[in-house]
Design an enzyme around this catalytic site. Structure first.
Site: not given
Length: 778
Positions: A156, A354
């Site tokens: 990320e 995720e």
């Protein structure tokens, strides 16, 4: 395949990150990371010493894959130079234990824990950091590359760059649009250079995805957008997604993004050859999905610091079920995302790396019954299954997360794990979701049928009360004893019961009218009241509703309001009486019509409400004062009968407790004069006082006046911060640092929450995030 089965050889696993679970932050030669500096060193889950036990949990789940992250400062304590062999030894033991348990290791090299020594040299805003990262990647790969076949470089990068360097809510806490854009580029460059260092292993990158849509699209994905909203969606999508996808997968930045970067940061940091390195072919794109990003055009809205270039765009709350973090639950957005990725980047293999949710878990004698988490995961897996059937190249699902862990700046209050962790003893306990996920993995798919939702009768039986008592608690009646109330609410949490008052209202006749009940605004609350009238009216009239404005200022007006609602002259009620709900709330809930509140009620109930994050906002202001070196902090708070003030005092106290100090408290009425008097008392009782936090801007402005009268210079001698960001806050001398409580978002959330209840949808309360606005007074 059956409708619930997944493809053969589908990868099932879980994900974690080093800083969130390892602990042992000063053990065996590990150096400090930016998160140790930003949030103080934490024991987390002590995974560093308990990894064998945790791998046993993985084996019990039956997972075939485990995605973990390597701590850069554990391997290279200063980010470059000396290698810490003890750190590499730990990861070698971890990998060997995983392989011995039949679990495939997936290693992530960067999950936000930059060595502090590199941050001291400029961090990700400095180009050298990318080169040091490639060196670190090579070191780890040299030790583990014969056993770890798949590597993710960076997790990320948007979060690391724009929350760490743009908005400052993540480590290292910097607030510079220029540094955010530079950091984003250098993180991408680090990925590209590391990809070369990791060959011939398989290499991937993990990005966070929040499909960008308007509030209307959340309920209708096919909705056509007006031009201004379409532009807002496209602009945020470029900042959040295409800024990273296009350089990696197409070798160029989006053309419309370059002028935005240039205005904030220039373009000198993008050098010849960078994009060729960044666009090295990858084997796998990791997709992290939790919730959509919901926006709409709002010409007067300033840019969000996390999205430089987003001026004129409002980030919205939506009328849907939310997690405990306030994130909307929209599984239907996942196929939308995967269809888009498969269409635009058809040669890219995907893995859902995720997906999970924070909910409040209740521990009972017979287990931890996290029904909401199971429902969340199941709905997203069903959405994923649809996407695969449509052709999405998704080869696996890695649940976030194995353990309840340290949730970054939120500390230990968030619960994402399928295993509960008692952080005092480090004991692990499986939740119902762990058993459920184990069964999914074992059969490589979901059950054909879903469990029935519990009824009110089930709740009453679990709580050992009558159905009537359980019903009164659902409706927020104050006549129920505190013991019975606590028992019923605990049973609701344990069973995952969803009240259905809104659904019952669907069978009654419709008037298409809504009662908007207002009270005289408290001091400083005029802007909120005005926003409620403006935005609630706009949203509800846009949905075809008529608005009946009703003023609740006397006992007689209360009686008329209740009569109006009991006569079914309206379909629902918005009670916008901040902090002052009282008996009127109870009387309106008894009518059975959908009701939503502005402000958290003083008595716990299941009536949904909209409020701002008073606790978090006060903690942010207090932490800001502490970070500026202030050590003798006072708080001016009042009136203490207001729930919002109680929560702000709690947030202040929590922050001081973490810093090892105690609050100096002065109470006041909500006026400038009372704030000034309270400040004078604090200064007289505590001559060394060097900071004041006030629970409202009116009180803070009074404190500014008292400081001036006492000859104290602000901020040199005394820093002062307030709460609410009223219009006067930016006009004081010096201008007032304060916590912004977004009025438009609260108002819009009220309207959407009521619409959701009218449609019979499951709703939960909405907590609107606050933002610290730093000005001259601190």
């Amino acid at each position: 395949m059956s409708s619930a089965a997944f493809p053969e050889n589908f990868v099932w696993g879980v994900s974690t990150s080093a800083y969130q679970i390892e602990g042992a932050n000063a053990a065996d030669g590990r150096g400090p990371s930016i998160w140790d500096t930003f949030s103080d060193s934490q024991a987390a889950c002590d995974h560093y010493h308990r990894y064998a036990e945790d791998i046993g949990l993985l084996k019990d789940l039956g997972v075939t894959a485990y995605r973990f992250s390597v701590s850069w400062p554990r391997v290279v304590p200063r980010g470059s130079g000396r290698i810490n062999t003890a750190g590499l030894d730990f990861y070698e033991r971890l990998v060997d234990e995983l392989i011995g348990a039949g679990i495939t290791p997936y290693a992530t090299l960067y999950h936000w824990d930059l060595p502090q020594a590199l941050e001291d040299k400029g961090g990700w805003a400095t180009r050298d950091t990318a080169a040091h990262f490639a060196d670190y990647a090579r070191v780890v790969h040299d030790r583990l590359g014969d056993r770890v076949d798949t590597w993710f470089t960076v997790n990320e990068p948007w979060v690391a760059a724009f929350l760490g360097y743009g908005s400052g809510i993540h480590a290292p806490g910097r607030t510079s649009a220029a540094d955010a854009f530079r950091s984003a580029h250098h993180l991408l460059l680090a990925h590209g250079l590391a990809t070369q260092a990791l060959r011939p292993s398989k290499v991937g990158l993990v990005l966070n995805f929040g499909p960008v849509m308007t509030p209307g699209q959340v309920g209708d994905l096919s909705m056509e957008l007006p031009e201004e909203d379409a532009e807002a969606v496209a602009r945020i999508d470029t900042l959040l997604h295409r800024q990273f996808l296009e350089p990696v997968l197409r070798g160029a930045y989006p053309a419309e993004l370059l002028p935005v970067i240039e205005r904030s940061a220039g373009l000198d940091h993008i050098q010849d050859g960078d994009l060729a390195a960044i666009s090295q072919p990858i084997d796998l794109l990791g997709v992290n999905y939790y919730a959509p990003t919901v926006v709409q055009a709002q010409p007067s809205q300033p840019a969000d610091p996390a999205y430089p270039g987003s001026a004129g765009i409002l980030f919205c709350t939506v009328p849907t079920a939310v997690t405990a973090m306030g994130w909307p639950i929209v599984p239907d957005a996942l196929p939308l995302l995967l269809r888009r990725l498969s269409r635009e980047y058809p040669d890219t293999r995907l893995m859902l790396t995720e997906n999970g949710a924070d909910f409040v878990d209740v521990i009972s004698g017979d287990g931890i019954h996290d029904v909401d988490r199971i429902n969340f995961i199941e709905e997203h897996l069903r959405a994923l299954r649809v996407s695969i059937e449509e052709g999405a190249r998704v080869g696996g699902y890695l649940l976030w997360s194995l353990l309840d862990c340290l949730e970054w700046a939120d500390g230990y209050q968030r619960k994402f794990g399928v295993y509960h962790v008692d952080f005092a003893t480090q004991r692990r306990r499986p939740k119902d979701s762990a058993h459920w996920y184990r069964d999914v993995i074992k059969r490589n798919g979901l059950g054909e049928s879903r469990p029935k939702r519990p009824t009110l009768e089930t709740v009453a039986a679990r709580a050992s009360v009558s159905r009537a008592t359980a019903s009164r608690v659902m409706n927020g009646e104050a006549s129920v004893s505190s013991e019975a109330r606590a028992s019923v609410l605990r049973a609701v949490q344990e069973l995952g019961y969803v009240p259905n008052a809104a659904a019952r209202s669907l069978v009654t006749r419709r008037t298409e009218s809504i009662a908007l009940v207002l009270s005289a605004p408290r001091p400083g609350g005029e802007a909120l009241t005005a926003a409620v009238v403006q935005y609630v009216t706009s949203v509800l009239e846009g949905a075809g509703k008529r608005i009946t404005l009703m003023l609740a200022d006397t006992a007689e007006s209360h009686r008329r309001i209740v009569q109006h609602v009991e006569a079914r002259l309206v379909d629902g009620v918005i009670l916008a009486m901040p902090d002052r709900t009282g008996p009127l709330t109870e009387r309106l809930t008894r009518t059975g019509l959908p009701l939503v509140l502005l402000g958290k009620p003083p008595v716990a109930s299941l009536v949904p409400y909209v409020d701002v994050d008073n606790i978090g906002g006060a903690a942010a202001a207090t932490n800001h004062l502490l970070a500026a070196g202030r050590r003798n902090l006072g708080i001016i708070c009042g009136p203490l009968d207001l729930v919002s003030v109680q929560d702000r005092l709690t947030g202040h106290r929590n922050a001081l407790e973490r810093a090892g100090t105690h609050p100096l408290i002065a109470t006041a009425d909500p006026t400038l004069e009372s704030g000034a008097a309270a400040a004078r008392r604090l200064l007289a009782d505590n001559p060394r006082l060097d900071a004041v936090f006030a629970t409202s801007d009116h009180l803070a402005i009074g404190a500014l006046r008292a400081a001036r009268q006492a000859g104290r210079r602000v901020p040199e001698d005394l820093a002062i911060a307030g709460f609410d960001d009223i219009d006067a806050a930016s006009c004081t001398t010096p201008s007032l640092t304060t916590v912004q409580a977004p009025v438009a978002e609260q108002a819009m959330a009220l309207a959407r929450l009521l619409l959701s209840r009218l449609e019979g949808r499951h709703t939960t309360s909405v907590i609107v995030p606050t933002r610290l606005v730093v000005r001259e007074s601190t």
